[in-house]
Design a protein around this motif. Structure first.
Motif, mmCIF file in Angstrom:
data_model
loop_
_atom_site.group_PDB
_atom_site.id
_atom_site.type_symbol
_atom_site.label_atom_id
_atom_site.label_comp_id
_atom_site.label_asym_id
_atom_site.label_seq_id
_atom_site.Cartn_x
_atom_site.Cartn_y
_atom_site.Cartn_z
ATOM 1 N N ALA A 194 43.579 105.057 119.996
ATOM 2 C CA ALA A 194 42.548 106.091 119.923
ATOM 3 C C ALA A 194 41.200 105.541 120.390
ATOM 4 C CB ALA A 194 42.450 106.629 118.495
ATOM 5 N N LEU A 195 40.892 104.309 120.044
ATOM 6 C CA LEU A 195 39.649 103.698 120.518
ATOM 7 C C LEU A 195 39.660 103.559 122.043
ATOM 8 C CD1 LEU A 195 39.202 100.959 117.766
ATOM 9 C CD2 LEU A 195 37.540 102.772 118.269
ATOM 10 N N ALA A 196 40.810 103.174 122.598
ATOM 11 C CA ALA A 196 40.913 103.038 124.058
ATOM 12 C C ALA A 196 40.756 104.393 124.745
ATOM 13 C CB ALA A 196 42.247 102.397 124.440
ATOM 14 N N LEU A 197 41.363 105.431 124.185
ATOM 15 C CA LEU A 197 41.209 106.763 124.760
ATOM 16 C C LEU A 197 39.760 107.226 124.658
ATOM 17 C CD1 LEU A 197 42.302 109.355 126.015
ATOM 18 C CD2 LEU A 197 42.904 110.132 123.701
ATOM 19 N N LYS A 198 39.128 106.974 123.514
ATOM 20 C CA LYS A 198 37.718 107.361 123.367
ATOM 21 C C LYS A 198 36.847 106.637 124.386
ATOM 22 C CE LYS A 198 33.822 107.598 120.169
ATOM 23 N NZ LYS A 198 33.293 107.322 118.811
ATOM 24 N N SER A 199 37.110 105.371 124.620
ATOM 25 C CA SER A 199 36.363 104.613 125.613
ATOM 26 C C SER A 199 36.479 105.275 126.981
ATOM 27 C CB SER A 199 36.894 103.176 125.668
ATOM 28 O OG SER A 199 36.333 102.459 126.742
ATOM 29 N N ARG A 200 37.687 105.676 127.353
ATOM 30 C CA ARG A 200 37.917 106.314 128.657
ATOM 31 C C ARG A 200 37.244 107.683 128.728
ATOM 32 N NH1 ARG A 200 44.078 106.956 130.585
ATOM 33 N NH2 ARG A 200 43.915 104.664 130.641
ATOM 34 N N ILE A 201 37.434 108.476 127.695
ATOM 35 C CA ILE A 201 36.861 109.827 127.670
ATOM 36 C C ILE A 201 35.339 109.783 127.786
ATOM 37 C CG2 ILE A 201 36.392 111.788 126.139
ATOM 38 C CD1 ILE A 201 39.253 111.475 125.050
ATOM 39 N N CYS A 202 34.709 108.945 126.984
ATOM 40 C CA CYS A 202 33.248 108.965 126.903
ATOM 41 C C CYS A 202 32.599 108.366 128.144
ATOM 42 C CB CYS A 202 32.794 108.248 125.635
ATOM 43 S SG CYS A 202 33.219 109.153 124.127
ATOM 44 N N LEU A 203 33.226 107.382 128.773
ATOM 45 C CA LEU A 203 32.692 106.890 130.046
ATOM 46 C C LEU A 203 32.759 107.998 131.092
ATOM 47 C CD1 LEU A 203 31.598 104.530 131.760
ATOM 48 C CD2 LEU A 203 33.964 104.070 132.421
ATOM 49 N N TYR A 204 33.884 108.692 131.135
ATOM 50 C CA TYR A 204 34.031 109.778 132.118
ATOM 51 C C TYR A 204 32.962 110.843 131.902
ATOM 52 C CZ TYR A 204 36.186 113.244 135.142
ATOM 53 O OH TYR A 204 36.412 114.148 136.156
ATOM 54 N N GLU A 205 32.848 111.314 130.669
ATOM 55 C CA GLU A 205 31.950 112.432 130.419
ATOM 56 C C GLU A 205 30.486 112.029 130.573
ATOM 57 O OE1 GLU A 205 31.154 116.464 129.693
ATOM 58 O OE2 GLU A 205 32.939 115.340 130.327
ATOM 59 N N GLY A 206 30.144 110.819 130.147
ATOM 60 C CA GLY A 206 28.766 110.368 130.287
ATOM 61 C C GLY A 206 28.341 110.255 131.738
ATOM 62 N N THR A 207 29.187 109.682 132.565
ATOM 63 C CA THR A 207 28.830 109.540 133.982
ATOM 64 C C THR A 207 28.942 110.862 134.723
ATOM 65 O OG1 THR A 207 31.076 108.684 134.352
ATOM 66 C CG2 THR A 207 29.296 107.074 134.190
ATOM 67 N N TRP A 208 29.905 111.705 134.362
ATOM 68 C CA TRP A 208 29.964 113.041 134.979
ATOM 69 C C TRP A 208 28.641 113.769 134.752
ATOM 70 C CZ3 TRP A 208 33.456 116.163 137.758
ATOM 71 C CH2 TRP A 208 33.094 117.508 137.847
ATOM 72 N N ARG A 209 28.170 113.764 133.527
ATOM 73 C CA ARG A 209 26.930 114.491 133.226
ATOM 74 C C ARG A 209 25.730 113.848 133.918
ATOM 75 N NH1 ARG A 209 27.291 116.921 127.064
ATOM 76 N NH2 ARG A 209 29.515 117.478 127.143
ATOM 77 N N LYS A 210 25.758 112.537 134.070
ATOM 78 C CA LYS A 210 24.636 111.865 134.722
ATOM 79 C C LYS A 210 24.565 112.188 136.208
ATOM 80 C CE LYS A 210 22.527 107.347 135.533
ATOM 81 N NZ LYS A 210 22.474 105.921 135.130
ATOM 82 N N TYR A 211 25.704 112.196 136.880
ATOM 83 C CA TYR A 211 25.704 112.325 138.334
ATOM 84 C C TYR A 211 25.874 113.758 138.833
ATOM 85 C CZ TYR A 211 25.596 107.274 138.547
ATOM 86 O OH TYR A 211 25.204 105.967 138.412
ATOM 87 N N HIS A 212 26.457 114.632 138.033
ATOM 88 C CA HIS A 212 26.614 116.027 138.446
ATOM 89 C C HIS A 212 25.446 116.833 137.894
ATOM 90 C CE1 HIS A 212 30.733 115.904 140.221
ATOM 91 N NE2 HIS A 212 30.834 114.826 139.451
ATOM 92 N N THR A 213 24.289 116.585 138.441
ATOM 93 C CA THR A 213 23.065 117.198 137.917
ATOM 94 C C THR A 213 23.047 118.715 138.105
ATOM 95 O OG1 THR A 213 21.983 116.695 140.029
ATOM 96 C CG2 THR A 213 21.713 115.104 138.244
ATOM 97 N N ALA A 214 23.772 119.241 139.067
ATOM 98 C CA ALA A 214 23.770 120.685 139.307
ATOM 99 C C ALA A 214 24.322 121.463 138.120
ATOM 100 C CB ALA A 214 24.585 121.004 140.563
ATOM 101 N N PHE A 215 25.156 120.815 137.294
ATOM 102 C CA PHE A 215 25.717 121.497 136.129
ATOM 103 C C PHE A 215 24.750 121.502 134.941
ATOM 104 C CE2 PHE A 215 29.432 120.615 138.666
ATOM 105 C CZ PHE A 215 30.234 121.729 138.478
ATOM 106 N N ASN A 216 23.676 120.695 135.037
ATOM 107 C CA ASN A 216 22.623 120.688 134.021
ATOM 108 C C ASN A 216 23.188 120.470 132.614
ATOM 109 O OD1 ASN A 216 19.906 120.827 133.248
ATOM 110 N ND2 ASN A 216 20.050 123.024 132.779
ATOM 111 N N LEU A 217 24.031 119.462 132.480
ATOM 112 C CA LEU A 217 24.664 119.157 131.191
ATOM 113 C C LEU A 217 23.846 118.108 130.438
ATOM 114 C CD1 LEU A 217 28.332 118.958 132.458
ATOM 115 C CD2 LEU A 217 27.381 120.763 131.021
#
Length: 582
Positions: A194-217
């Motif tokens: 579960a910790l490994a999955l959380k690590s993967r999920i949160c890296l994905y979502e954090g960088t998605w929100r950082k770089y996909h600025t058009a979605f204004n997340l």
């Protein structure tokens, strides 16, 4: 360690048509009055969840710009169309998960500790289910209950915002971390998984929100910090370490992570895998895919090969004339992971003594992958039985370093406890932050055009490290390009090895011809592979241009998300379509 294979009996296998699965209880023998009255009931029911884990080509069959195959998936070619139906828009797994979590017998079970352990398992799988769906579609209807027949409000639900979905995913995975047992198992979900999955999920979502600025997340940093926390907890647990033993089938620990038939010898690093067995006839097609002339002929793409450093830590692409080096010269004195990932001079199959050069009849580019290969006996169609890796510490270390670098909180000590361990395994020099940031790699910067950070040079090196270390693992490269907003890379022409013109070529310098590049008519009766000079990038010389008649495209305003199937929107008028899918 005794292997546990999950055999799913008919009493707990439930199938449904996509259009009505939400309405039906799995009541053939499992019903609220009679089930979940013992821990064994929980165990039997939740065993089916393990079939939701990826396997086979989902693990080793990359679809982005690392591995080139003889045909392109629609998302790589840019030929996706708005479908009427799509198997990706399938919610059967969620129905089974939510049935457990909302069963009154399960909720009222007498032993709360036992109940919560299995609820934690179910919420792990719900977090994984919604994470994969969010990667595809973004906003989604959120369901945390089993929908009853006739519940038209739920069945006609609109899409909830991504922020709500991912906050719910975070709550699910945190519950799983709290309630699952802190034991090591390469085949069962534990707190560490579960910790490994959380690590993967949160890296994905954090960088998605950082770089996909058009979605204004909002809250990109919140998810990056959650990634750091989960990764750090796992790293500090002492349960796992980078595998460095030299007792495997090749004696090279990086290669042996994937070359062993069972996970058990490399369980120091492997957090979760998927089991296969010749005895139980549970097999997959990995080696047939990699060795057959008819299954895709996979080969590493030239830009990935260029990204491997020299053995002394310097950049290959800083060498004058690197782009016109021929095969034998370009692979000398490189990061050892290159020779543990593709055929290089002196390569032999496990259990064999015959030296093999790259075989262009089974690779599109000349950079022929060997990662995951074991003995020749498993090369037949559907005959592979080596266990497949789903989560390992190496990925968590890379997640940790990237999240810290994106946050701007990284130190050299953070590199020392993450990336250095991976480089130490193969005898590579450490990554030094000041060196990376002082002189960012221009070659990598041309690939990754969307980095916005004071740590640009360092992030370029972390992305290089991630690409090299994790090639052919769980399609992580596609996920990386999507979250970094670097989809343009899949639309670049795919290239292979360089040839200076027509002639005969001995790729590994062993005295025998491996390939002929010819001009004009194809010569007859050759005992080696033949390539027309017109297949080279410059017409008379250059890199092999793979799939030269296909013009790939990537629509930056559309292709980071998949389209909602038109048939689903016809059934539920409250579903909206993703941007620019018409």
């Amino acid at each position: 360690m005794k292997k546990i294979y999950l055999i799913f009996f008919s009493t707990i296998l439930f199938t449904a048509c996509n259009k009505d699965f939400l309405e039906r209880y799995p009541t053939s023998t499992v019903s609220p009055p009679t089930f979940f009255t013992s821990e064994n009931d929980f165990k039997i029911y939740t065993n089916q969840f393990y079939s939701f884990l990826p396997g086979g080509t989902d693990v080793f069959g990359e679809t982005a710009d690392n591995i080139v195959k003889s045909s392109l998936d629609p998302e790589v070619a840019g030929t996706r169309l708005l479908p009427e139906t799509d198997s990706k828009w399938n919610w059967d797994d969620l129905r089974a998960i939510n049935f457990l979590l909302t069963s009154q017998n399960a909720i009222n079970y007498r032993d709360v500790t036992v109940r919560d352990k299995y609820f934690g398992l179910a919420r792990f799988f719900r977090a994984m289910f919604y994470f994969k769906k969010v990667q595809l579609y973004g906003d989604l209807p959120w369901y945390n209950h089993a929908i009853e027949s006739g519940d038209s409000i739920s069945l006609k639900k609109a899409r909830d915002p991504r922020t709500l979905i991912m906050d719910s995913v975070l709550a699910d995975i945190n519950f799983a971390i709290e309630k699952l047992e802190a034991t090591k198992s390469v085949e069962r979900i534990t707190r560490y998984t579960a910790l490994a999955l959380k690590s993967r999920i949160c890296l994905y979502e954090g960088t998605w929100r950082k770089y996909h600025t058009a979605f204004n997340l909002p809250d990109a940093d919140k998810f990056l910090n959650e990634c750091v926390s989960a990764s750090e907890t796992l790293m500090n647990s002492g349960a796992y370490q980078v595998y460095t033993k030299t007792t495997g089938p090749t004696g090279k620990p990086y290669q042996d992570l994937f070359a062993t038939l069972t996970i058990d010898p490399v369980a120091d690093e492997v957090i979760l895998g998927r089991r296969y067995s010749a005895e139980l006839n549970i097999r997959h097609g990995l080696q047939f895919y990699m060795t057959s002339r008819t299954q895709g002929k996979p080969g590493l793409e030239k830009r990935l090969v260029n990204s491997y450093l020299m053995a002394d830590g310097s950049r290959f692409t800083d060498i004058a004339g690197y782009d016109t080096m021929q095969f034998y010269n370009e692979i000398q004195n490189r990061d050892p992971r290159l020779a543990q990932t593709i055929r290089t001079p002196g390569y032999t199959r496990i259990g064999q003594t015959t030296v093999l050069s790259p075989d262009f009849q089974t690779t599109m580019t000349g950079y022929q992958p060997t990662k995951w290969l074991n003995i020749i006996a498993y090369d037949g169609s559907g005959q592979s039985v080596n266990d497949l890796l789903l989560f390992r510490l190496g990925e968590v270390l890379l997640n940790y370093a990237e999240a810290k670098a994106e946050l701007g909180t990284i130190s050299q000590q953070d590199i020392n406890i993450s990336i250095k361990l991976l480089r130490d395994r193969v005898g590579m020099p450490n990554l030094i932050i000041t060196d990376a940031n002082t002189k960012p790699d221009a070659y990598q910067a041309a690939l990754y055009q969307n980095i916005s950070s004071t740590n640009k040079g360092l992030l370029l090196e972390i992305r290089r490290e991630r690409r090299v270390e994790l090639v052919m693992e769980n399609d992580l490269r596609w996920e990386d390009l999507m979250r970094w907003k670097e989809g343009h890379l899949v639309a670049e022409p795919f290239r292979g090895a360089y040839f200076p013109g027509a002639g005969l070529y001995d790729l590994d310098k062993n005295g025998s011809t491996d390939l002929q590049v010819y001009a004009g008519n194809k010569p007859a009766d050759a005992s080696y592979y033949q390539v027309p000079v017109s297949d080279l990038t410059e017409g008379t010389k250059g890199n092999i241009l793979v799939l030269k008649n296909i013009t790939k495209v990537f629509n930056e305003d559309r292709d980071y998300l998949w389209p909602i199937p038109a048939g689903q929107i016809a059934l539920n008028k409250n579903l909206s379509q993703n941007p620019n899918w018409k």
